[in-house]
Every structure is written in C-alpha cells, then in structure tokens.
Design a protein around this motif. Structure first.
Motif, PDB file in Angstrom:
ATOM      1  N   ASN A  17       0.800  -1.233   0.000  1.00 52.74           N
ATOM      2  CA  ASN A  17       0.000   0.000   0.000  1.00 52.74           C
ATOM      3  C   ASN A  17       0.826   1.273   0.000  1.00 52.74           C
ATOM      4  O   ASN A  17       0.338   2.326   0.386  1.00 52.74           O
ATOM      5  CB  ASN A  17      -0.932   0.047   1.217  1.00 52.74           C
ATOM      6  CG  ASN A  17      -1.935  -1.081   1.204  1.00 52.74           C
ATOM      7  OD1 ASN A  17      -2.397  -1.478   0.148  1.00 52.74           O
ATOM      8  ND2 ASN A  17      -2.239  -1.606   2.368  1.00 52.74           N
ATOM      9  N   LEU A  18       2.075   1.174  -0.410  1.00 50.91           N
ATOM     10  CA  LEU A  18       2.910   2.371  -0.468  1.00 50.91           C
ATOM     11  C   LEU A  18       2.274   3.368  -1.440  1.00 50.91           C
ATOM     12  O   LEU A  18       1.835   2.981  -2.511  1.00 50.91           O
ATOM     13  CB  LEU A  18       4.292   1.956  -0.976  1.00 50.91           C
ATOM     14  CG  LEU A  18       5.483   2.795  -0.627  1.00 50.91           C
ATOM     15  CD1 LEU A  18       5.649   2.904   0.879  1.00 50.91           C
ATOM     16  CD2 LEU A  18       6.738   2.161  -1.214  1.00 50.91           C
ATOM     17  N   PRO A  19       2.197   4.657  -1.068  1.00 55.36           N
ATOM     18  CA  PRO A  19       1.607   5.629  -2.000  1.00 55.36           C
ATOM     19  C   PRO A  19       2.459   5.749  -3.265  1.00 55.36           C
ATOM     20  O   PRO A  19       3.636   5.389  -3.252  1.00 55.36           O
ATOM     21  CB  PRO A  19       1.617   6.942  -1.212  1.00 55.36           C
ATOM     22  CG  PRO A  19       2.333   6.702   0.048  1.00 55.36           C
ATOM     23  CD  PRO A  19       2.600   5.251   0.210  1.00 55.36           C
ATOM     24  N   ASP A  20       1.868   6.285  -4.332  1.00 46.94           N
ATOM     25  CA  ASP A  20       2.612   6.492  -5.569  1.00 46.94           C
ATOM     26  C   ASP A  20       3.773   7.445  -5.335  1.00 46.94           C
ATOM     27  O   ASP A  20       3.664   8.383  -4.541  1.00 46.94           O
ATOM     28  CB  ASP A  20       1.693   7.104  -6.639  1.00 46.94           C
ATOM     29  CG  ASP A  20       0.682   6.086  -7.138  1.00 46.94           C
ATOM     30  OD1 ASP A  20       0.934   4.877  -6.958  1.00 46.94           O
ATOM     31  OD2 ASP A  20      -0.353   6.503  -7.681  1.00 46.94           O
ATOM     32  N   SER A  21       4.864   7.209  -6.035  1.00 47.84           N
ATOM     33  CA  SER A  21       5.976   8.152  -5.980  1.00 47.84           C
ATOM     34  C   SER A  21       5.565   9.412  -6.722  1.00 47.84           C
ATOM     35  O   SER A  21       4.752   9.355  -7.636  1.00 47.84           O
ATOM     36  CB  SER A  21       7.203   7.547  -6.660  1.00 47.84           C
ATOM     37  OG  SER A  21       7.526   6.306  -6.071  1.00 47.84           O
ATOM     38  N   PRO A  22       6.158  10.548  -6.327  1.00 49.34           N
ATOM     39  CA  PRO A  22       5.851  11.797  -7.039  1.00 49.34           C
ATOM     40  C   PRO A  22       6.241  11.670  -8.516  1.00 49.34           C
ATOM     41  O   PRO A  22       7.126  10.875  -8.860  1.00 49.34           O
ATOM     42  CB  PRO A  22       6.731  12.832  -6.337  1.00 49.34           C
ATOM     43  CG  PRO A  22       7.063  12.240  -5.013  1.00 49.34           C
ATOM     44  CD  PRO A  22       7.066  10.759  -5.196  1.00 49.34           C
ATOM     45  N   GLY A  43       7.806  11.663 -11.975  1.00 46.33           N
ATOM     46  CA  GLY A  43       9.197  11.673 -12.424  1.00 46.33           C
ATOM     47  C   GLY A  43      10.192  11.060 -11.458  1.00 46.33           C
ATOM     48  O   GLY A  43      11.388  11.076 -11.701  1.00 46.33           O
ATOM     49  N   LYS A  44       9.682  10.520 -10.350  1.00 46.25           N
ATOM     50  CA  LYS A  44      10.588   9.928  -9.374  1.00 46.25           C
ATOM     51  C   LYS A  44      10.348   8.419  -9.285  1.00 46.25           C
ATOM     52  O   LYS A  44       9.213   7.966  -9.417  1.00 46.25           O
ATOM     53  CB  LYS A  44      10.347  10.540  -7.984  1.00 46.25           C
ATOM     54  CG  LYS A  44      10.562  12.048  -7.938  1.00 46.25           C
ATOM     55  CD  LYS A  44      12.028  12.400  -8.065  1.00 46.25           C
ATOM     56  CE  LYS A  44      12.221  13.907  -8.126  1.00 46.25           C
ATOM     57  NZ  LYS A  44      13.635  14.276  -8.297  1.00 46.25           N
ATOM     58  N   VAL A  45      11.421   7.704  -9.044  1.00 47.14           N
ATOM     59  CA  VAL A  45      11.293   6.262  -8.847  1.00 47.14           C
ATOM     60  C   VAL A  45      11.928   5.883  -7.517  1.00 47.14           C
ATOM     61  O   VAL A  45      12.796   6.599  -6.995  1.00 47.14           O
ATOM     62  CB  VAL A  45      11.978   5.463  -9.977  1.00 47.14           C
ATOM     63  CG1 VAL A  45      11.210   5.599 -11.278  1.00 47.14           C
ATOM     64  CG2 VAL A  45      13.410   5.893 -10.147  1.00 47.14           C
ATOM     65  N   ILE A  46      11.485   4.760  -6.996  1.00 46.80           N
ATOM     66  CA  ILE A  46      12.010   4.306  -5.716  1.00 46.80           C
ATOM     67  C   ILE A  46      13.396   3.715  -5.904  1.00 46.80           C
ATOM     68  O   ILE A  46      13.606   2.810  -6.702  1.00 46.80           O
ATOM     69  CB  ILE A  46      11.070   3.272  -5.071  1.00 46.80           C
ATOM     70  CG1 ILE A  46       9.744   3.952  -4.719  1.00 46.80           C
ATOM     71  CG2 ILE A  46      11.702   2.656  -3.836  1.00 46.80           C
ATOM     72  CD1 ILE A  46       8.708   3.009  -4.132  1.00 46.80           C
ATOM     73  N   ASP A  47      14.326   4.261  -5.181  1.00 41.44           N
ATOM     74  CA  ASP A  47      15.722   3.861  -5.272  1.00 41.44           C
ATOM     75  C   ASP A  47      16.016   2.764  -4.245  1.00 41.44           C
ATOM     76  O   ASP A  47      16.926   1.949  -4.417  1.00 41.44           O
ATOM     77  CB  ASP A  47      16.573   5.097  -4.975  1.00 41.44           C
ATOM     78  CG  ASP A  47      18.039   4.873  -5.191  1.00 41.44           C
ATOM     79  OD1 ASP A  47      18.414   4.603  -6.342  1.00 41.44           O
ATOM     80  OD2 ASP A  47      18.798   4.949  -4.211  1.00 41.44           O
ATOM     81  N   GLY A  48      15.239   2.743  -3.179  1.00 39.27           N
ATOM     82  CA  GLY A  48      15.441   1.748  -2.136  1.00 39.27           C
ATOM     83  C   GLY A  48      14.551   2.062  -0.949  1.00 39.27           C
ATOM     84  O   GLY A  48      14.039   3.168  -0.835  1.00 39.27           O
TER      85      GLY A  48
END
Lengths: 134, 134
Positions: B112-117, B119-124
């Motif tokens: 259930n992690l919210p969407d990243s802003p 243009g951003k991706v999860i790096d870790g």
DNA sequence: CAATTATTTTACAATCATTCTAAACTACTT
DNA sequence: AAGTAGTTTAGAATGATTGTAAAATAATTG
C-alpha cells in the motif's frame, strides 16, 4: 500563527515565551507540514531579519521535540531533521534535492515482521523510501 | 579466511592486496554477518595487535562498499555502520546497547505504499525497527 | 514598580565523526 | 633494480552539534 496564539501555545507547554521561541514557533507551526534542520531554520529566521544564535535554534528544536511539538528524524543526509508532523509516519526522501515528503503511517502496511528477540519490544518503526529521478 | 583467500578476493575486486586491506578483509569476511563502524573496526584490529590509521579504515570501508563487499547503513546512532550482509535487507536496532540485527528483506512485507511523485522512482527502502527492553 | 530569583540566550570553545592533504611508502610493472 | 602508480598515514580541516560561563531577560515577590 498570531503572536498571541504562539505565546499561548508555548505557555501551554510550560515553555517561557521568549522573543526567540515565539519567533521560531510562529514560523514552524502554521499548520502545514514543515521539515527543517537547525541550519535551514537558521537561514529562514535570518531571511526574516531576525537574528538568533544557532545554539538557541538547537536548544529550541530539542525543547519543542521534548514536549511533543516536533518529531526528530535521523538518517536523512548528515543533519538531524525536525518535522512539524508529530503523528507516527514515514518518509519519502528525494536524494536528488534532499527533499522530504511525509507518508502517513496508515499508508504503509508492514506485515510478517519476525519476532523480536527475547525480552525486547518494538519501540518504533522507521521507513525511509529513497527517491531518485527515473 | 586464509590470507591467500583474502588476497584472491581483493584481486577479484581489483583492489591491490595491501597489508592493511588483507587484514581488514580477513577480519570482516568470515562468512558471518558483521556490523562495524570505523571506530569499532579500528578497536578490533588494534586488539589483534595490528596498527592501522583510522583514515585507512575509512578509506577501506568505503572502497569495500563501492565494489559491493559491504553495505553502508545510515541512521543508526551517530556513526555510519557497515554490514557484511550485502543482500537487500532491513534492521532491528536495539537502542539499549546499539546492537544491530539483520532482517531479511523477504521477512518483511510492505504494501500500500503511495505512488511516488511525478518523475521519481524508488531507489530503495530502509526499514529500521527500534527495540527496547520490555 | 523595584528587587530578587530563575531561566534563557549567546559567543565561543570543545567534541565527534568524518574527510582532506601532502608527504612517505609499497605493490606492481618493466 | 628502477620507475610509477596506487596506498597509507599523520595531522589539519570540516561540519554538525553540544558544552560553558557570562550577559540578558522573564517571572515572581515585596
């Protein structure tokens, strides 16, 4: 926040409403989520034409944290961040510009955590989601 | 780890097997999960009768991290920790004695992690579960 | 309101983890 | 064995933060 409201807020928390604490509280507690370090806050008050020693900024941030007006966040870059969002929550941290975004605790589900070691209990869980450009 | 194995390991990672790097690698890579800071490691080599400058410890820890032999952990106390467990994983941190315990990434489910802003991706994602005495 | 007391602020020194610097040293190549 | 490129090291420098002791200010009391 009006000066009077700020003074009342400080008194409520048994903090003497000094000129510098009133200035910092007024700046911090405007109802929006603010993330500051001692240095960024020092810069902000300086921009407003107020002169405060850095030591006072540190003292005040720690006092505000102690009474529960702020939440301390470690592990983000080199400095300690202080968050006006005092609810239990987590963070996106944009490593490209050192920007923090709150994630409500309710927006993250953590399950299947292993048992804590004998005699230990969970004191808290901190989640930092690092963001970079895609 | 034998000295020869250590030398081979370092060569494999294109690191010149100097006396000090061999000593540190032998100490660190015995197959068990080790958590060290520059200071704790410095103490350990000193106890073995080897003298190494703290600067070399820092240099070596960073080099080992760069080639992927170690993982850097921030946000635990004041110092930077280095972990011989290089798999993606999380940590229990016992605040009563500054002790770290690994939690395999597979042992934690985050949903259930919210969407990243934009243009951003999860790096870790870093999870620290703070432990205290019950 | 004036005097006293208690708390706070501040300049400055000190600390701690870490990085920088430039000289001495050592592994590798020829 | 000599050259050179990469390493180590002592010591200085840095950056965030805390300690200290004196000056300033808020609260309290007479």
């Amino acid at each position: 926040m009006t000066t009077q409201n700020t003074v009342d807020l400080l008194r409520l928390y048994k903090l003497r409403p000094t000129r510098q604490r009133v200035a910092l509280a007024a700046l911090l507690f405007d109802g929006t989520a603010r993330h500051v370090t001692a240095e960024t806050l020092h810069g902000q008050v300086k921009d407003m034409g107020i002169t405060l020693s850095l030591a006072t900024i540190y003292n005040t941030l720690h006092q505000f944290t102690k009474v529960g007006l702020l939440k301390e966040i470690r592990g983000i870059g080199d400095a300690t961040w202080f968050d006006t969002n005092i609810d239990q929550h987590h963070h996106f941290f944009d490593i490209t510009n050192d920007h923090l975004i709150d994630i409500p605790a309710s927006s993250i589900t953590i399950s299947n955590l292993p048992d804590s070691p004998q005699g230990k209990v969970i004191d808290g869980i901190d989640v930092i989601v690092r963001l970079s450009d895609e």
